[in-house]
Design a protein around this motif. Structure first.
Motif, PDB file in Angstrom:
ATOM      1  N   THR A 192       0.960   5.930  18.935  1.00  0.00           N
ATOM      2  CA  THR A 192       0.959   4.645  19.414  1.00  0.00           C
ATOM      3  C   THR A 192       1.099   3.692  18.563  1.00  0.00           C
ATOM      4  OG1 THR A 192      -1.552   4.611  19.839  1.00  0.00           O
ATOM      5  CG2 THR A 192      -0.125   5.437  21.129  1.00  0.00           C
ATOM      6  N   ARG A 193       0.971   3.675  17.114  1.00  0.00           N
ATOM      7  CA  ARG A 193       1.450   2.725  16.081  1.00  0.00           C
ATOM      8  C   ARG A 193       2.642   2.707  15.699  1.00  0.00           C
ATOM      9  NH1 ARG A 193      -3.161   2.353  12.206  1.00  0.00           N
ATOM     10  NH2 ARG A 193      -5.825   2.399  12.898  1.00  0.00           N
ATOM     11  N   LEU A 194       3.014   1.221  15.757  1.00  0.00           N
ATOM     12  CA  LEU A 194       4.208   0.532  15.269  1.00  0.00           C
ATOM     13  C   LEU A 194       4.241   0.188  13.788  1.00  0.00           C
ATOM     14  CD1 LEU A 194       7.344  -0.028  15.513  1.00  0.00           C
ATOM     15  CD2 LEU A 194       6.432  -2.137  17.062  1.00  0.00           C
ATOM     16  N   TYR A 195       4.330   0.085  12.578  1.00  0.00           N
ATOM     17  CA  TYR A 195       4.624  -0.122  11.438  1.00  0.00           C
ATOM     18  C   TYR A 195       5.599  -1.108  11.359  1.00  0.00           C
ATOM     19  CZ  TYR A 195       0.935   3.224   9.902  1.00  0.00           C
ATOM     20  OH  TYR A 195      -0.720   3.404  11.148  1.00  0.00           O
ATOM     21  N   TYR A 196       5.209  -1.957  10.413  1.00  0.00           N
ATOM     22  CA  TYR A 196       6.957  -2.783   9.744  1.00  0.00           C
ATOM     23  C   TYR A 196       6.486  -3.278   8.539  1.00  0.00           C
ATOM     24  CZ  TYR A 196       3.571  -6.867  10.548  1.00  0.00           C
ATOM     25  OH  TYR A 196       2.265  -8.319  11.243  1.00  0.00           O
ATOM     26  N   SER A 197       7.232  -3.273   7.787  1.00  0.00           N
ATOM     27  CA  SER A 197       7.558  -3.394   6.147  1.00  0.00           C
ATOM     28  C   SER A 197       7.258  -5.592   5.987  1.00  0.00           C
ATOM     29  CB  SER A 197       8.887  -3.164   5.926  1.00  0.00           C
ATOM     30  OG  SER A 197      10.001  -3.419   5.459  1.00  0.00           O
ATOM     31  N   ASN A 198       7.218  -5.431   4.585  1.00  0.00           N
ATOM     32  CA  ASN A 198       7.764  -6.711   4.367  1.00  0.00           C
ATOM     33  C   ASN A 198       8.934  -7.524   4.039  1.00  0.00           C
ATOM     34  OD1 ASN A 198       4.234  -7.188   3.254  1.00  0.00           O
ATOM     35  ND2 ASN A 198       5.366  -6.149   1.700  1.00  0.00           N
ATOM     36  N   PRO A 199       9.315  -8.439   5.197  1.00  0.00           N
ATOM     37  CA  PRO A 199      10.688  -8.881   5.525  1.00  0.00           C
ATOM     38  C   PRO A 199      11.747  -8.729   3.977  1.00  0.00           C
ATOM     39  CG  PRO A 199       9.055 -10.762   4.712  1.00  0.00           C
ATOM     40  CD  PRO A 199       8.173  -9.844   4.837  1.00  0.00           C
ATOM     41  N   VAL A 206       0.921  -1.287   0.113  1.00  0.00           N
ATOM     42  CA  VAL A 206       0.150   0.129  -0.204  1.00  0.00           C
ATOM     43  C   VAL A 206       0.747   1.399  -0.004  1.00  0.00           C
ATOM     44  CG1 VAL A 206      -2.135  -1.471   1.115  1.00  0.00           C
ATOM     45  CG2 VAL A 206      -0.273   0.435   2.574  1.00  0.00           C
ATOM     46  N   ILE A 207      -0.227   2.474  -0.349  1.00  0.00           N
ATOM     47  CA  ILE A 207       1.104   3.759  -0.207  1.00  0.00           C
ATOM     48  C   ILE A 207       1.592   3.496   1.412  1.00  0.00           C
ATOM     49  CG2 ILE A 207       0.591   6.516  -0.210  1.00  0.00           C
ATOM     50  CD1 ILE A 207      -1.980   5.554  -1.750  1.00  0.00           C
ATOM     51  N   PHE A 208       2.838   4.185   0.822  1.00  0.00           N
ATOM     52  CA  PHE A 208       3.350   4.236   2.773  1.00  0.00           C
ATOM     53  C   PHE A 208       2.302   4.718   3.410  1.00  0.00           C
ATOM     54  CE2 PHE A 208       7.083   7.134   5.205  1.00  0.00           C
ATOM     55  CZ  PHE A 208       7.660   5.403   6.019  1.00  0.00           C
ATOM     56  N   PHE A 222       4.777  -1.974   2.231  1.00  0.00           N
ATOM     57  CA  PHE A 222       3.991  -2.353   3.904  1.00  0.00           C
ATOM     58  C   PHE A 222       2.569  -3.040   3.643  1.00  0.00           C
ATOM     59  CE2 PHE A 222       7.300   1.024   4.650  1.00  0.00           C
ATOM     60  CZ  PHE A 222       7.405   0.505   6.438  1.00  0.00           C
ATOM     61  N   SER A 223       2.408  -3.572   3.521  1.00  0.00           N
ATOM     62  CA  SER A 223       0.919  -4.712   3.807  1.00  0.00           C
ATOM     63  C   SER A 223       0.310  -3.553   4.356  1.00  0.00           C
ATOM     64  CB  SER A 223       1.109  -6.044   4.746  1.00  0.00           C
ATOM     65  OG  SER A 223       1.624  -6.604   3.620  1.00  0.00           O
ATOM     66  N   ALA A 224      -1.344  -3.957   4.355  1.00  0.00           N
ATOM     67  CA  ALA A 224      -2.449  -3.039   4.562  1.00  0.00           C
ATOM     68  C   ALA A 224      -2.086  -3.219   6.695  1.00  0.00           C
ATOM     69  CB  ALA A 224      -3.721  -2.706   3.238  1.00  0.00           C
ATOM     70  N   SER A 225      -2.340  -4.159   6.309  1.00  0.00           N
ATOM     71  CA  SER A 225      -3.083  -5.069   7.970  1.00  0.00           C
ATOM     72  C   SER A 225      -1.139  -4.871   8.620  1.00  0.00           C
ATOM     73  CB  SER A 225      -3.625  -6.389   8.025  1.00  0.00           C
ATOM     74  OG  SER A 225      -2.550  -7.427   7.093  1.00  0.00           O
ATOM     75  N   ASP A 226       0.007  -4.650   8.044  1.00  0.00           N
ATOM     76  CA  ASP A 226       1.109  -4.874   9.033  1.00  0.00           C
ATOM     77  C   ASP A 226       1.114  -4.383  10.384  1.00  0.00           C
ATOM     78  OD1 ASP A 226       1.398  -7.384   7.792  1.00  0.00           O
ATOM     79  OD2 ASP A 226       2.542  -6.861   6.517  1.00  0.00           O
ATOM     80  N   TYR A 227       0.832  -4.279  11.233  1.00  0.00           N
ATOM     81  CA  TYR A 227       1.236  -2.667  12.117  1.00  0.00           C
ATOM     82  C   TYR A 227       0.046  -3.249  13.566  1.00  0.00           C
ATOM     83  CZ  TYR A 227      -3.921  -0.963  11.867  1.00  0.00           C
ATOM     84  OH  TYR A 227      -5.313  -0.429  12.075  1.00  0.00           O
ATOM     85  N   PHE A 228       0.399  -2.200  14.478  1.00  0.00           N
ATOM     86  CA  PHE A 228       0.341  -2.871  15.641  1.00  0.00           C
ATOM     87  C   PHE A 228      -0.521  -1.252  16.910  1.00  0.00           C
ATOM     88  CE2 PHE A 228       3.558  -6.675  15.045  1.00  0.00           C
ATOM     89  CZ  PHE A 228       3.060  -7.055  15.276  1.00  0.00           C
ATOM     90  N   ASP A 229      -0.945  -1.368  16.989  1.00  0.00           N
ATOM     91  CA  ASP A 229      -1.612  -0.129  17.684  1.00  0.00           C
ATOM     92  C   ASP A 229      -1.744  -0.265  19.631  1.00  0.00           C
ATOM     93  OD1 ASP A 229      -2.663   2.195  19.356  1.00  0.00           O
ATOM     94  OD2 ASP A 229      -3.823   2.203  17.357  1.00  0.00           O
ATOM     95  N   VAL A 230      -0.141   0.266  20.272  1.00  0.00           N
ATOM     96  CA  VAL A 230      -0.137  -0.289  21.381  1.00  0.00           C
ATOM     97  C   VAL A 230      -0.845   1.266  22.670  1.00  0.00           C
ATOM     98  CG1 VAL A 230       2.437  -1.138  20.952  1.00  0.00           C
ATOM     99  CG2 VAL A 230       2.315   1.145  21.800  1.00  0.00           C
ATOM    100  N   GLY A 231      -1.573   1.682  21.345  1.00  0.00           N
ATOM    101  CA  GLY A 231      -2.356   2.322  22.564  1.00  0.00           C
ATOM    102  C   GLY A 231      -3.262   2.033  23.302  1.00  0.00           C
ATOM    103  N   VAL A 232      -4.053   0.646  23.554  1.00  0.00           N
ATOM    104  CA  VAL A 232      -4.917  -0.287  23.983  1.00  0.00           C
ATOM    105  C   VAL A 232      -4.586  -0.561  25.514  1.00  0.00           C
ATOM    106  CG1 VAL A 232      -5.782  -1.176  22.667  1.00  0.00           C
ATOM    107  CG2 VAL A 232      -4.042  -2.306  23.237  1.00  0.00           C
TER     108      VAL A 232
END
Length: 233
Positions: A89-96, A62-64, A102-112
């Motif tokens: 609070t979001r952490l994104y990670y790229s494809n290996p 997806v777009i950066f 970057f994939s659309a669903s490859d991120y974490f939201d640690v704000g929870v």
């Protein structure tokens, strides 16, 4: 390509033979990358048997997603980035092995979980240490089996990412909000990651810290003198 294009990638199907298969049902494969935005012709002479890399799906690239990223680290062949001030609070990670994909669903939201904004990243053995304003978490896993974020410590954080240093025989040393800490252990095989405060006798010095400017602090390790130097406002 549109303004700002720096390269173009060409994908095509294999020879569809009888032509009975429609383009919408066929698979597309990577052919080549043209590293400019001016070339207007390309000759493809790649045999079908050499087409092995499939084109990404619509969600695989997806777009950066984080143009305002402030912190970055590489871990398990992936590029990890924070979401910047817009998504602190979001952490994104790229494809290996593809730091620009970057994939659309490859991120974490640690704000929870309580802990504040992300303030730094540091790869340490088989973990990626995720520093937040008042907590520390660990990213574990790999691209094949998936990554996950696990809590490490609450109440201890760091705004001084430039103070995080790997010190031989000691672990990771960093300037926290109320003193200097070290993270040690964590080698797979039974050892657990632990944290320890190293400045319990410097209470008067810690009270002189300027909390609003701790992000400007920096540190380094001298192999020659075997000393860790930290400078803070």
């Amino acid at each position: 390509g549109p303004a700002g294009t720096v390269a173009r990638r060409i994908y095509r199907t294999k020879n569809l033979g009888s032509g009975l298969t429609s383009d919408s049902d066929s698979l597309y494969y990577f052919i080549s990358e043209i590293k400019n935005n001016t070339q207007d012709s390309y000759v493809d002479y790649t045999p079908d048997q050499f087409l092995t890399v499939l084109a990404p799906t619509t969600t695989a690239s997806v777009i950066f997603p984080c143009p305002g990223a402030r912190f970055a680290a590489t871990f398990k062949n992936c590029l990890f980035l924070d979401g910047g001030q817009a998504d602190p609070t979001r952490l994104y990670y790229s494809n290996p092995l593809n730091p620009d994909s970057f994939s659309a669903s490859d991120y974490f939201d640690v704000g929870v979980r309580d802990g504040g904004d992300i303030t730094g990243l540091f790869a340490y053995y088989n973990s990626l240490v995720l520093f937040r304003e008042s907590s520390i978490e660990l990213v574990r896993g790999d691209p094949v089996n998936g990554f996950n974020v696990v809590p490490f410590i609450q109440g201890i954080g760091s705004r001084a990412v430039n103070s995080v240093t790997s010190v031989p025989g000691v672990g990771i040393m960093f300037l926290g909000n109320d003193g200097v800490y070290r993270i040690f252990g964590g080698l797979d095989g039974g050892s657990q990651v632990q944290i320890e405060k190293m400045t319990t006798n410097l209470v008067k010095t810690e009270k002189r810290f300027n909390p609003a400017l701790l992000a400007r602090a920096s540190a380094t390790y001298s192999p020659k003198w075997r000393e860790w130097h930290c400078y803070m406002p």
